[in-house]
Scaffold this motif. Structure first.
Motif, PDB file in Angstrom:
ATOM      1  N   LEU A   1       0.623  -0.755  -0.031  1.00  0.00           N
ATOM      2  CA  LEU A   1      -0.070   0.421   0.079  1.00  0.00           C
ATOM      3  C   LEU A   1       0.861   1.108  -0.078  1.00  0.00           C
ATOM      4  O   LEU A   1       1.180   1.798  -0.810  1.00  0.00           O
ATOM      5  CB  LEU A   1      -0.604  -0.339   1.249  1.00  0.00           C
ATOM      6  N   THR A   2       1.793   1.128   0.925  1.00  0.00           N
ATOM      7  CA  THR A   2       2.579   2.353   0.974  1.00  0.00           C
ATOM      8  C   THR A   2       3.161   2.869  -0.436  1.00  0.00           C
ATOM      9  O   THR A   2       3.552   3.806  -1.256  1.00  0.00           O
ATOM     10  CB  THR A   2       3.560   2.536   2.905  1.00  0.00           C
ATOM     11  N   SER A   3       4.076   1.554  -1.281  1.00  0.00           N
ATOM     12  CA  SER A   3       4.493   1.749  -1.695  1.00  0.00           C
ATOM     13  C   SER A   3       4.420   2.136  -3.491  1.00  0.00           C
ATOM     14  O   SER A   3       4.332   2.817  -4.706  1.00  0.00           O
ATOM     15  CB  SER A   3       5.495  -0.045  -2.219  1.00  0.00           C
ATOM     16  N   LEU A   4       2.883   1.194  -3.107  1.00  0.00           N
ATOM     17  CA  LEU A   4       2.214   1.648  -4.325  1.00  0.00           C
ATOM     18  C   LEU A   4       1.607   3.180  -4.924  1.00  0.00           C
ATOM     19  O   LEU A   4       1.912   4.179  -5.438  1.00  0.00           O
ATOM     20  CB  LEU A   4       0.661   0.715  -4.479  1.00  0.00           C
ATOM     21  N   LEU A   5       1.049   4.121  -3.079  1.00  0.00           N
ATOM     22  CA  LEU A   5       1.036   5.376  -2.988  1.00  0.00           C
ATOM     23  C   LEU A   5       2.203   6.252  -3.030  1.00  0.00           C
ATOM     24  O   LEU A   5       1.906   7.029  -5.063  1.00  0.00           O
ATOM     25  CB  LEU A   5       0.314   5.375  -1.744  1.00  0.00           C
ATOM     26  N   ALA A   6       3.120   6.255  -3.020  1.00  0.00           N
ATOM     27  CA  ALA A   6       4.498   6.750  -3.262  1.00  0.00           C
ATOM     28  C   ALA A   6       5.004   6.643  -4.355  1.00  0.00           C
ATOM     29  O   ALA A   6       5.418   7.759  -4.909  1.00  0.00           O
ATOM     30  CB  ALA A   6       5.496   6.464  -2.287  1.00  0.00           C
ATOM     31  N   GLY A   7       4.711   5.585  -5.010  1.00  0.00           N
ATOM     32  CA  GLY A   7       5.351   5.556  -6.098  1.00  0.00           C
ATOM     33  C   GLY A   7       4.406   6.035  -7.456  1.00  0.00           C
ATOM     34  O   GLY A   7       4.748   6.446  -8.346  1.00  0.00           O
ATOM     35  N   TYR A   8       3.390   5.902  -7.312  1.00  0.00           N
ATOM     36  CA  TYR A   8       2.151   6.356  -7.824  1.00  0.00           C
ATOM     37  C   TYR A   8       2.325   7.939  -8.007  1.00  0.00           C
ATOM     38  O   TYR A   8       2.165   8.576  -8.907  1.00  0.00           O
ATOM     39  CB  TYR A   8       0.868   6.407  -7.209  1.00  0.00           C
ATOM     40  N   ALA A   9       2.257   8.884  -7.092  1.00  0.00           N
ATOM     41  CA  ALA A   9       3.130   9.910  -6.607  1.00  0.00           C
ATOM     42  C   ALA A   9       3.940  10.305  -7.612  1.00  0.00           C
ATOM     43  O   ALA A   9       4.170  11.348  -8.292  1.00  0.00           O
ATOM     44  CB  ALA A   9       2.774  10.721  -5.302  1.00  0.00           C
ATOM     45  N   PHE A  10       5.583   9.957  -7.025  1.00  0.00           N
ATOM     46  CA  PHE A  10       6.297  10.004  -7.679  1.00  0.00           C
ATOM     47  C   PHE A  10       6.318   9.842  -9.394  1.00  0.00           C
ATOM     48  O   PHE A  10       7.337  10.468  -9.871  1.00  0.00           O
ATOM     49  CB  PHE A  10       7.807   9.435  -7.091  1.00  0.00           C
TER      50      PHE A  10
ATOM     51  N   ILE B   1       5.143  -2.443  11.894  1.00  0.00           N
ATOM     52  CA  ILE B   1       5.146  -0.975  11.387  1.00  0.00           C
ATOM     53  C   ILE B   1       6.652  -0.598  11.341  1.00  0.00           C
ATOM     54  O   ILE B   1       6.556  -0.325   9.673  1.00  0.00           O
ATOM     55  CB  ILE B   1       4.615  -0.709  13.111  1.00  0.00           C
ATOM     56  N   PRO B   2       7.429  -1.287  11.586  1.00  0.00           N
ATOM     57  CA  PRO B   2       8.771   0.090  11.118  1.00  0.00           C
ATOM     58  C   PRO B   2       9.479  -1.019   9.889  1.00  0.00           C
ATOM     59  O   PRO B   2      10.371  -0.393   9.233  1.00  0.00           O
ATOM     60  CB  PRO B   2       9.671  -1.024  12.531  1.00  0.00           C
ATOM     61  N   TYR B   3       8.217  -1.742   9.274  1.00  0.00           N
ATOM     62  CA  TYR B   3       8.485  -2.301   7.710  1.00  0.00           C
ATOM     63  C   TYR B   3       7.863  -2.118   7.399  1.00  0.00           C
ATOM     64  O   TYR B   3       7.888  -2.731   5.681  1.00  0.00           O
ATOM     65  CB  TYR B   3       9.258  -4.033   8.155  1.00  0.00           C
ATOM     66  N   ALA B   4       6.680  -1.082   7.534  1.00  0.00           N
ATOM     67  CA  ALA B   4       5.706  -0.936   6.566  1.00  0.00           C
ATOM     68  C   ALA B   4       5.921  -0.583   5.091  1.00  0.00           C
ATOM     69  O   ALA B   4       5.075  -0.088   4.261  1.00  0.00           O
ATOM     70  CB  ALA B   4       4.551  -0.478   7.249  1.00  0.00           C
ATOM     71  N   VAL B   5       7.127   0.152   5.412  1.00  0.00           N
ATOM     72  CA  VAL B   5       7.554   1.236   4.353  1.00  0.00           C
ATOM     73  C   VAL B   5       8.423   0.183   3.766  1.00  0.00           C
ATOM     74  O   VAL B   5       9.875   0.001   3.824  1.00  0.00           O
ATOM     75  CB  VAL B   5       8.226   2.490   4.633  1.00  0.00           C
ATOM     76  N   SER B   6       8.597   0.231   2.516  1.00  0.00           N
ATOM     77  CA  SER B   6      10.181  -0.356   1.591  1.00  0.00           C
ATOM     78  C   SER B   6      10.098  -0.190   0.048  1.00  0.00           C
ATOM     79  O   SER B   6       9.898   1.077  -0.427  1.00  0.00           O
ATOM     80  CB  SER B   6       9.857  -2.253   1.018  1.00  0.00           C
TER      81      SER B   6
ATOM     82  N   ILE C   1       8.340   0.001  -8.451  1.00  0.00           N
ATOM     83  CA  ILE C   1       6.014   0.666  -8.444  1.00  0.00           C
ATOM     84  C   ILE C   1       7.101   2.260  -9.566  1.00  0.00           C
ATOM     85  O   ILE C   1       5.496   2.688 -10.268  1.00  0.00           O
ATOM     86  CB  ILE C   1       5.456   0.781  -7.217  1.00  0.00           C
ATOM     87  N   ARG C   2       7.118   3.000  -9.034  1.00  0.00           N
ATOM     88  CA  ARG C   2       8.018   4.436  -9.567  1.00  0.00           C
ATOM     89  C   ARG C   2       8.314   4.275 -11.107  1.00  0.00           C
ATOM     90  O   ARG C   2       7.336   4.893 -11.929  1.00  0.00           O
ATOM     91  CB  ARG C   2       8.489   4.987  -8.775  1.00  0.00           C
TER      92      ARG C   2
END
Length: 285
Positions: free
Chosen positions: A96-105, A153-158, A165-166
């Motif tokens: 989820l975090t990779s998809l949102l951040a990769g989409y934004a970037f 939680i500490p590894y919820a962002v890759s 994905i970007r």
């Protein structure tokens, strides 16, 4: 009497020689990659005397009792359930975090986008060991010691997931977003209805990488867990190295064999998506 015509000799072409050496290299690489698994399986079936020999043994003694002893030593069912839950939750959050951040970037233009992306990539240069103490202090302050969230939680962002994905979204033609705008589609609507389904190979790669990484994690779970109720499999394996008689090599090999099998099966079942995702993510830089 008629003589049988002699078949012409086949000429060895350069292409044939090239294919031969390619197969040789692939075979050697496969043997090197498989050897650790083979060594674990052999070691798990040795007796105590053979395991202590200086000369290595390449053929097992068929001591299946090592698996029984290893299984009875620890609550492996609980460890399996803990690892599955932790790895699955971590993979879902990382996707989820990779998809949102990769989409934004990858698709949105905003001030400082490239600089912010370079800062995110710079986090890869920080060794994980350097963040152990600050992370432990934060987790301890939140009261998360010996909990699932301390391991999730500490590894919820890759960072590598965001990058992959970007790269995939950069390869999408701008006409897709323009057509979606004409249909009245918002940014989030375009992400969930168009971009995310197209990025399924890259998402599969991120999910698989994070799942395997979480499954194989040892140091951080070892620091933040103190009971079998929340310990994953890898922490459970250290019981074979802390007994009164020292390390139990055959028991450790047997436990490593049946704890590695699930993640190996996951990779074999998802290898096609993994290869497609890597290829798709590297088409445009």
């Amino acid at each position: 009497m008629a003589t049988r015509p002699v078949a012409p000799k086949r000429k060895v072409t350069y292409r044939g020689v090239q294919l031969f050496w390619q197969y040789v290299v692939i075979l050697v690489a496969a043997l090197i990659a498989f050897f650790p698994i083979y060594w674990i399986l052999i070691s798990s079936l040795l007796n105590a005397h053979s395991a202590a020999d200086v000369v290595p043994h390449f053929w097992p003694d068929w001591q299946w009792s090592n698996y029984t002893r290893a299984w009875q030593l620890e609550p492996w069912i609980q460890f399996f359930l803990n690892s599955i839950f932790i790895a699955t939750c971590t993979a879902v959050l990382a996707v989820l975090t990779s998809l949102l951040a990769g989409y934004a970037f990858g698709t949105m233009k905003f001030p400082g986008r490239n600089l912010l992306f370079l800062l995110v990539l710079g986090l890869i240069m920080i060794p994980g060991e350097a963040t152990l103490i600050p992370s432990y202090l934060i987790v301890s302050t939140l009261g998360w010691i010996d909990t699932y969230q301390a391991q999730i939680i500490p590894y919820a962002v890759s960072i590598s997931g965001i990058f992959l994905i970007r790269q995939f979204f950069l390869s999408l033609p701008p006409s897709l977003w323009e057509a979606a705008q004409l249909d009245g589609c918002s940014r989030f609507g375009f992400l969930w209805r168009v971009a995310a389904p197209l990025a399924r190979p890259a998402i599969a790669v991120v999910a698989l990488q994070v799942f395997i990484g979480s499954w194989n994690a040892f140091l951080w779970p070892y620091l933040v867990t103190s009971s079998d109720a929340h310990r994953p499999i890898e922490v459970g394996l250290q019981a074979f190295m802390s007994g009164e008689g020292g390390t139990d090599p055959t028991g450790l090999a047997a436990a490593a064999a049946f704890t590695t099998l699930p993640v190996l099966l996951v990779f074999l079942l998802a290898q096609r998506q993994f290869i497609e995702g890597i290829s798709a993510g590297s088409t445009k830089g």
